[in-house]
Scaffold this motif. Structure first.
Motif, short mmCIF file in Angstrom:
data_model
loop_
_atom_site.label_atom_id
_atom_site.label_comp_id
_atom_site.label_asym_id
_atom_site.label_seq_id
_atom_site.Cartn_x
_atom_site.Cartn_y
_atom_site.Cartn_z
N ARG A 197 32.53 22.89 42.02
CA ARG A 197 32.18 21.57 42.58
C ARG A 197 31.76 20.60 41.48
O ARG A 197 31.02 19.65 41.74
CB ARG A 197 31.07 21.69 43.64
CG ARG A 197 31.42 22.63 44.76
CD ARG A 197 30.29 22.84 45.74
NE ARG A 197 30.09 21.71 46.65
CZ ARG A 197 29.33 21.77 47.75
NH1 ARG A 197 28.75 22.91 48.07
NH2 ARG A 197 29.18 20.72 48.52
N ALA A 230 34.07 15.69 51.31
CA ALA A 230 34.41 15.80 49.87
C ALA A 230 35.09 14.51 49.39
O ALA A 230 36.14 14.54 48.77
CB ALA A 230 35.28 17.03 49.61
N TYR A 251 49.94 11.30 54.99
CA TYR A 251 50.32 11.84 56.31
C TYR A 251 49.10 11.96 57.21
O TYR A 251 49.20 11.79 58.43
CB TYR A 251 51.11 13.15 56.18
CG TYR A 251 50.32 14.44 56.04
CD1 TYR A 251 49.60 14.99 57.10
CD2 TYR A 251 50.33 15.15 54.84
CE1 TYR A 251 48.89 16.17 56.96
CE2 TYR A 251 49.62 16.33 54.70
CZ TYR A 251 48.90 16.84 55.77
OH TYR A 251 48.19 18.00 55.64
N LEU A 287 50.93 15.46 45.47
CA LEU A 287 50.36 16.36 46.48
C LEU A 287 49.19 15.72 47.22
O LEU A 287 49.14 15.69 48.45
CB LEU A 287 49.96 17.69 45.83
CG LEU A 287 49.80 18.84 46.82
CD1 LEU A 287 50.18 20.17 46.19
CD2 LEU A 287 48.39 18.94 47.36
N GLN A 288 48.25 15.16 46.48
CA GLN A 288 47.03 14.66 47.14
C GLN A 288 47.28 13.33 47.85
O GLN A 288 46.80 13.13 48.98
CB GLN A 288 45.90 14.54 46.12
CG GLN A 288 45.46 15.91 45.59
CD GLN A 288 44.38 15.86 44.55
OE1 GLN A 288 44.12 14.80 43.96
NE2 GLN A 288 43.75 16.98 44.28
N LEU A 320 36.83 23.16 39.05
CA LEU A 320 37.16 22.75 40.42
C LEU A 320 36.39 23.58 41.45
O LEU A 320 35.81 23.05 42.40
CB LEU A 320 38.68 22.90 40.65
CG LEU A 320 39.22 22.50 42.02
CD1 LEU A 320 38.90 21.04 42.34
CD2 LEU A 320 40.74 22.71 42.09
N ASN A 351 45.50 21.55 41.88
CA ASN A 351 45.10 21.35 43.27
C ASN A 351 44.36 22.58 43.79
O ASN A 351 44.57 23.68 43.28
CB ASN A 351 46.35 21.10 44.14
CG ASN A 351 47.00 19.79 43.78
OD1 ASN A 351 46.48 18.72 44.10
ND2 ASN A 351 48.13 19.85 43.08
P1 NDP Z 1 38.77 18.33 45.48
O1 NDP Z 1 39.02 17.47 44.29
O2 NDP Z 1 38.40 17.66 46.76
O3 NDP Z 1 37.68 19.41 45.12
C1 NDP Z 1 37.10 20.17 46.14
C2 NDP Z 1 35.75 19.58 46.57
O4 NDP Z 1 35.35 20.25 47.75
C3 NDP Z 1 34.63 19.83 45.59
O5 NDP Z 1 34.58 18.91 44.53
C4 NDP Z 1 33.42 19.73 46.49
O6 NDP Z 1 32.99 18.38 46.62
C5 NDP Z 1 33.96 20.18 47.87
N1 NDP Z 1 33.39 21.48 48.23
C6 NDP Z 1 32.56 21.69 49.27
N2 NDP Z 1 32.19 22.96 49.32
C7 NDP Z 1 32.77 23.59 48.28
C8 NDP Z 1 32.74 24.93 47.80
N3 NDP Z 1 32.00 25.89 48.41
N4 NDP Z 1 33.46 25.23 46.70
C9 NDP Z 1 34.20 24.30 46.09
N5 NDP Z 1 34.27 23.00 46.50
C10 NDP Z 1 33.55 22.65 47.59
O7 NDP Z 1 40.05 19.26 45.72
P2 NDP Z 1 41.49 18.88 46.30
O8 NDP Z 1 41.56 17.41 46.53
O9 NDP Z 1 42.52 19.55 45.47
O10 NDP Z 1 41.50 19.62 47.71
C11 NDP Z 1 40.54 19.29 48.71
C12 NDP Z 1 40.85 20.10 49.95
O11 NDP Z 1 42.04 19.59 50.53
C13 NDP Z 1 41.10 21.58 49.67
O12 NDP Z 1 40.57 22.33 50.73
C14 NDP Z 1 42.61 21.67 49.69
O13 NDP Z 1 43.09 22.94 50.00
C15 NDP Z 1 42.93 20.66 50.77
N6 NDP Z 1 44.31 20.15 50.72
C16 NDP Z 1 45.11 20.41 51.79
C17 NDP Z 1 46.37 19.90 51.85
C18 NDP Z 1 47.16 20.04 53.09
O14 NDP Z 1 48.23 19.42 53.25
N7 NDP Z 1 46.72 20.84 54.04
C19 NDP Z 1 46.97 19.20 50.70
C20 NDP Z 1 46.00 18.88 49.66
C21 NDP Z 1 44.72 19.38 49.66
P3 NDP Z 1 31.42 18.09 46.91
O15 NDP Z 1 30.69 18.55 45.70
O16 NDP Z 1 31.38 16.63 47.11
O17 NDP Z 1 31.10 18.88 48.13
#
Ligand code: NDP
Length: 325
Positions: free
Chosen positions: A313, A147, A129, A122-123, A310, A42
């Motif tokens: 991107r 994303a 929620y 987690l996701q 990850l 994650n």
């Molecule tokens: P993802 O599988 O969504 O991967 C992250 C994606 O974010 C990338 O594939 C990319 O998609 C996009 N992105 C945009 N800008 C950037 C950058 N500068 N660097 C890297 N990625 C970027 O990850 P997760 O599903 O694990 O997590 C997604 C988000 O959700 C994270 O911020 C995570 O911390 C958050 N999260 C929060 C939770 C909470 O309860 N608060 C719980 C679970 C996750 P693209 O190429 O399409 O832009």
């Protein structure tokens, strides 16, 4: 028993993640030992590794996974050796074995593979929620999901559609837009080539978004505020592009916006809350209403490669590490 884990002795880039042999202690009272089949990767694991979120060193990343119970300590009745279980919130889950508080282990039904089970907690519980509690989506609502081809994003898209909402999605490539659309997005915008505000307004009109689900953070936050309707909700729940800088409450005044920065751990405060989310998600997977899309699987020893992919991107869907158990 030979056991392995990923361990870091300093914060930094993916290269700090080392694959090492570990000793697994016997489970204490209330605990269970689990042979990990797969651990979930994650984005929060990269914040721990880089030092964005403080962790005590040495540190083993990871907090979710699925596997089979191998031993239980005294006073454990909830699970027994041989049970298939999944979890979230168990530290040091990038490992071949974890010793967990047995009360947090969630049973995996026989018709759900351990890979799928590891990809859910987690996701999917986060997506759950966000669409039920952070903003309770209903038919007629319109949400913006950033994303949307990612692990969490595509689950939000699917669950929003299950609630009857209209979904505007963003993603960073044409391939990712197609993945967001296949999850049910009504509109999909490439935010690397199209201005977000212009793209959203062209799709659904001005001030038409009821709630923004933003896991991208710094790069998308301002645009999200701009497309919300009066009294709309900004749910900024992640920092994939960097942390959102400090915000003045006055910036919310013109449209009387609501701003929240939620986290999963305050949305599974009791066993009933955690299991309620888990059981509803599992039932959607069993009926085929929710697709758990595993984008890539690495061996546990290759955790650094998973983090590199990850953060660059390069990935879609859920990322897993398999421990070989
Ligand atoms: P993802 O599988 O969504 O991967 C992250 C994606 O974010 C990338 O594939 C990319 O998609 C996009 N992105 C945009 N800008 C950037 C950058 N500068 N660097 C890297 N990625 C970027 O990850 P997760 O599903 O694990 O997590 C997604 C988000 O959700 C994270 O911020 C995570 O911390 C958050 N999260 C929060 C939770 C909470 O309860 N608060 C719980 C679970 C996750 P693209 O190429 O399409 O832009």
């Amino acid at each position: 028993m030979t056991a392995h884990a990923i361990r870091m002795t300093t914060t930094g880039g993916p290269e700090v993640l080392a694959y090492e042999e570990i000793d697994v202690p016997d489970p204490g009272p209330g605990q269970a030992t689990v042979a990990v089949h797969a651990s979930g990767v994650n984005f929060i694991d990269t914040y721990h590794r880089s030092g964005l979120y403080d962790v005590p060193l040495p540190f083993t990343p990871g907090s979710e996974g699925a596997g089979v119970v191998t031993a239980v300590g005294a006073d454990v009745e909830a699970v027994a050796a041989g049970d298939r279980v999944a979890w979230v919130g168990v530290p040091a889950s990038y490992a071949s074995h974890v010793v967990a508080d047995a009360s947090v282990l969630m049973r995996v039904p026989d018709d759900i593979t351990l890979e799928t089970a590891a990809a859910i907690p987690l996701q999917a519980m986060t997506a759950h929620y966000l669409i039920t509690d952070t903003y309770s989506l209903a038919p007629g609502d319109t949400c913006l999901v950033h994303a949307a081809a990612g692990g969490t994003g595509r689950l939000i898209v699917q669950m929003a559609r299950l609630r009857g909402a209209r979904v505007v999605a963003t993603a960073g490539s044409d391939e990712k837009l197609a993945i967001a659309r296949s999850g049910g997005a009504d509109h999909a915008i490439n935010y690397r080539t199209t201005d977000i505000v212009e793209g959203v307004e062209a799709a659904v009109g001005k001030d038409a978004i009821d709630v923004v689900y933003d896991g991208v953070g710094a790069a998308t936050f301002e645009a999200g505020l701009a497309v919300l309707r009066p009294r709309g909700v900004m749910a900024t729940f992640g920092n994939a592009s960097g942390a959102v800088p400090p915000v003045s409450p006055l910036s919310l005044m013109p449209k009387s916006l609501f701003l929240t920065r939620p986290s999963l751990f305050s949305h599974m405060l009791t066993a009933a809350e955690r299991l309620g989310r888990w059981n509803e998600i599992i039932s959607w997977v069993q009926t085929g209403e929710l697709e758990i899309r595993i984008g890539h699987t690495w061996r546990l020893a290759e955790a650094a490669a998973a983090h590199t992919a990850l953060e660059s991107r390069a990935t879609t869907g859920k990322l897993l590490l398999t421990a070989g158990n």
